[in-house]
Structures are given as structure tokens and as C-alpha cells.
Scaffold this motif. Structure first.
Motif, PDB file in Angstrom:
ATOM      1  N   ARG A  28     -32.565  20.306  43.588  1.00 42.96           N
ATOM      2  CA  ARG A  28     -32.034  21.226  44.593  1.00 42.96           C
ATOM      3  C   ARG A  28     -31.102  22.266  43.977  1.00 42.96           C
ATOM      4  O   ARG A  28     -30.401  22.975  44.694  1.00 42.96           O
ATOM      5  CB  ARG A  28     -31.315  20.442  45.690  1.00 42.96           C
ATOM      6  N   GLY A  29     -31.062  22.315  42.652  1.00 42.49           N
ATOM      7  CA  GLY A  29     -30.269  23.326  41.970  1.00 42.49           C
ATOM      8  C   GLY A  29     -28.794  23.003  41.832  1.00 42.49           C
ATOM      9  O   GLY A  29     -27.987  23.888  41.521  1.00 42.49           O
ATOM     10  N   VAL A  30     -28.419  21.744  42.043  1.00 41.31           N
ATOM     11  CA  VAL A  30     -27.015  21.330  41.980  1.00 41.31           C
ATOM     12  C   VAL A  30     -26.813  20.403  40.790  1.00 41.31           C
ATOM     13  O   VAL A  30     -27.602  19.475  40.567  1.00 41.31           O
ATOM     14  CB  VAL A  30     -26.597  20.609  43.286  1.00 41.31           C
ATOM     15  N   GLY A  31     -25.758  20.633  40.019  1.00 45.44           N
ATOM     16  CA  GLY A  31     -25.427  19.766  38.901  1.00 45.44           C
ATOM     17  C   GLY A  31     -24.702  18.516  39.362  1.00 45.44           C
ATOM     18  O   GLY A  31     -24.254  18.422  40.507  1.00 45.44           O
ATOM     19  N   ALA A  32     -24.571  17.550  38.460  1.00 49.39           N
ATOM     20  CA  ALA A  32     -23.922  16.276  38.800  1.00 49.39           C
ATOM     21  C   ALA A  32     -22.795  15.970  37.825  1.00 49.39           C
ATOM     22  O   ALA A  32     -22.942  16.138  36.609  1.00 49.39           O
ATOM     23  CB  ALA A  32     -24.939  15.138  38.788  1.00 49.39           C
ATOM     24  N   ILE A  33     -21.667  15.531  38.387  1.00 49.82           N
ATOM     25  CA  ILE A  33     -20.538  15.050  37.592  1.00 49.82           C
ATOM     26  C   ILE A  33     -20.448  13.548  37.861  1.00 49.82           C
ATOM     27  O   ILE A  33     -20.014  13.123  38.935  1.00 49.82           O
ATOM     28  CB  ILE A  33     -19.224  15.746  37.999  1.00 49.82           C
ATOM     29  N   LEU A  34     -20.884  12.727  36.914  1.00 47.85           N
ATOM     30  CA  LEU A  34     -21.002  11.292  37.132  1.00 47.85           C
ATOM     31  C   LEU A  34     -19.708  10.570  36.778  1.00 47.85           C
ATOM     32  O   LEU A  34     -19.164  10.737  35.681  1.00 47.85           O
ATOM     33  CB  LEU A  34     -22.160  10.728  36.314  1.00 47.85           C
ATOM     34  N   ASN A  35     -19.227   9.778  37.717  1.00 50.31           N
ATOM     35  CA  ASN A  35     -17.997   9.009  37.528  1.00 50.31           C
ATOM     36  C   ASN A  35     -18.279   7.529  37.736  1.00 50.31           C
ATOM     37  O   ASN A  35     -18.648   7.106  38.830  1.00 50.31           O
ATOM     38  CB  ASN A  35     -16.915   9.476  38.500  1.00 50.31           C
ATOM     39  N   HIS A  36     -18.133   6.762  36.652  1.00 49.43           N
ATOM     40  CA  HIS A  36     -18.244   5.304  36.737  1.00 49.43           C
ATOM     41  C   HIS A  36     -16.925   4.763  37.286  1.00 49.43           C
ATOM     42  O   HIS A  36     -15.886   4.888  36.635  1.00 49.43           O
ATOM     43  CB  HIS A  36     -18.542   4.713  35.362  1.00 49.43           C
ATOM     44  N   LEU A  37     -16.958   4.199  38.464  1.00 49.00           N
ATOM     45  CA  LEU A  37     -15.727   3.847  39.170  1.00 49.00           C
ATOM     46  C   LEU A  37     -14.930   2.755  38.458  1.00 49.00           C
ATOM     47  O   LEU A  37     -15.472   1.761  37.972  1.00 49.00           O
ATOM     48  CB  LEU A  37     -16.056   3.403  40.600  1.00 49.00           C
ATOM     49  N   GLY A  38     -13.634   2.939  38.438  1.00 41.23           N
ATOM     50  CA  GLY A  38     -12.703   2.001  37.814  1.00 41.23           C
ATOM     51  C   GLY A  38     -11.410   2.731  37.507  1.00 41.23           C
ATOM     52  O   GLY A  38     -11.432   3.913  37.170  1.00 41.23           O
TER      53      GLY A  38
END
Length: 276
Positions: A28-38
Motif C-alpha cells: 500500500r506504499g507505506v513503510g514499516a518501523i518494527l518494534n519488538h516489544l519489551g
């Protein structure tokens, strides 16, 4: 199992679900900022383990063509243990990411962590000629000076209004935060050559950034949370660089309820986001 009210805001409990979310966003043209919770580990072992997890996540992102990066909380990788543990894990993650070509964001936590977080960010940004970003909170009185300090620093700076509830001695009254955010945006566009991230769901702040871009020509991106104004994120992505903050992991309970507890308005905001 993650209940529906939280599943809107958390990608899942595993890295695979987070990467799948990043794939759907990319379509959909959107980037992702991945956060591993902790966060808020007071012993070294879990901090080291999460640093290892981030290094594996970096490898997995590097093995794809996804427009994805990672975001790390300082207390997650050792700041509550000691600043030296934090800096060791910070350097390990950033070195690994630099080799893999993956961008690293450092989240900003409560006001007591600001100095240590900015010191680590500036050291890594200058050592790697960018490749890292940091968050600044508009509700803190010190932020204009912090932004000036970073004016010539490579990397990126994300401006947010601030979700924590700092004491009055260090924070602006809530009714002044919007004005402070606008002024910080203007300062960032005037002082920085690039690397500006508008971390806001507020259409007024996004419009202000558009006007400043027209004035200065400075590149910028828009960042929003998973589950909040997603149709708007897709619309904006047609003409802007847009990234979505995507948390995942087994520690989703503390993430979700902390957001609600930080400000009572967050619960109403979350419920509105679900029905809109």
C-alpha cells in the motif's frame, strides 16, 4: 491470544507476523518501523537477549526488499541496568544494522532518559554518518535546545507531542504543546538539511510540515502508529514518505495498557480509531 481491541494496534506475537504486516504495508506504499516489544529490564540478560533479537530481525529485513527499519527502546537494551550496558548493546545493534543497510530508530522514554538517549544517538549517528534516528518530545521544555544541538548531526529526528506525563518543572502545560510542536517543526526545517520525521496523527501538524517543506524544500517523512488513521496513511503515501510504527511480541499487554495509562485521552482515541 491478542484480543481484537489490542490486535488493531499490535501486529502479533512473532517476528513472522510483524514481517507479514510490513509486506502488507509495502503493498500500500507505506513503510514499516518494527518494534519488538519489551522495556524497563533491570537485569542484563533480558537486555542482551532483546539486543540479539534485534540483530536477527535486522538480518531478516535485510533479506527482503521491504521498506522496513527497526525501533528500539533504551530501557529495553540495558539503560535501566547501566548506561554502559545500554551503550554496548546500542553499538552492537547499530553496527550490525549499518553493515546490513537497515535503519535504526531510538525511541524516547520518560524525561529522565533524555540525556543518555541523545548522547548515544549522537555518538552512533556521527560514527556511522547517519543510519540512526531519535525521537524528541514537544512537551518538554528542553526540546528546542536539544533540537539545536542536533542541527548538524546526521541521521533523523522524529518530532512527537509526547505521551509521557513529566513533572511541571520540565514539561509545558498541555494547552501549550500544540504551539510548541509547530515551533519545533519550523525550527527543524530551518536548521536541518533533512532527516525530519513528523510523528503525528494531527492533520494540522501534517499540514504545517507541508507548508514548511514548500518554504524550505527540506525532505521529511510522516510517521503514525499502527491502527490509527490508517486510511489517511494510505492517502498520504500517494504523495509523501509515510511509515507506520508496528509493534509486535509477547509483551503486548504492557505496551497496550501503558499507552492507555499514559494519558486518559488515549483510551478514547483508541476506541475512536477502531470505529473510524
Amino acid at each position: 491470544m491478542i484480543p481484537p481491541i489490542a490486535r488493531r494496534f499490535v501486529a502479533g506475537e512473532t517476528e513472522a507476523t510483524a514481517l507479514e504486516r510490513a509486506r502488507r504495508l509495502d503493498e500500500r506504499g507505506v513503510g514499516a518501523i518494527l518494534n519488538h516489544l519489551g522495556e524497563h529490564y533491570d537485569e542484563r540478560d533480558p537486555a542482551d537477549e532483546d539486543a540479539d533479537t534485534y540483530c536477527r530481525l535486522i538480518d531478516d529485513i535485510a533479506g527482503t526488499d521491504l521498506r522496513a527499519c527497526i525501533s528500539v527502546k533504551p530501557s529495553q537494551i540495558g539503560l535501566d541496568v547501566s548506561e554502559s550496558v545500554f551503550r554496548e548493546n546500542c553499538a552492537r545493534i547499530v553496527d550490525h544494522a549499518d553493515t546490513a543497510g537497515v535503519f535504526v530508530w531510538f525511541d524516547m522514554e520518560d524525561h529522565t532518559t533524555t540525556d543518555a538517549t541523545l548522547d548515544a544517538f549522537e555518538a552512533e549517528a556521527r560514527a556511522h554518518d547517519g543510519g540512526v534516528g531519535v525521537c524528541l518530545q514537544a512537551n518538554l521544555r528542553r526540546t528546542p535546545a536539544d533540537l539545536s544541538r542536533l542541527a548538524d548531526c546526521p541521521g533523523k529526528v522524529r518530532l512527537v507531542k509526547g505521551a509521557y506525563d513529566p513533572p511541571a518543572a520540565v514539561a509545558l502545560p498541555s494547552e501549550r504543546v500544540d504551539d510548541a510542536y509547530r515551533k519545533l517543526l519550523a525550527q527543524a526545517f530551518a536548521e536541518r538539511e533533512g532527516g525530519i520525521a513528523v510523528g503525528s496523527h494531527d492533520p494540522a501538524m501534517i499540514a504545517a510540515a507541508e507548508r514548511l517543506h514548500d518554504e524550505y524544500g527540506t525532505p521529511y517523512e510522516i510517521q503514525m502508529l499502527m491502527g490509527v488513521r490508517e486510511p489517511a496513511q494510505e492517502r498520504l503515501a500517494a504523495d509523501h514518505e509515510v511509515c507506520q510504527y508496528v509493534p509486535y511480541g509477547e509483551k503486548w499487554v504492557s505496551y497496550f495498557y501503558r499507552r492507555v495509562a499514559e494519558r486518559r485521552a488515549n483510551l478514547t482515541f483508541a476506541l475512536r480509531a477502531i470505529v473510524n
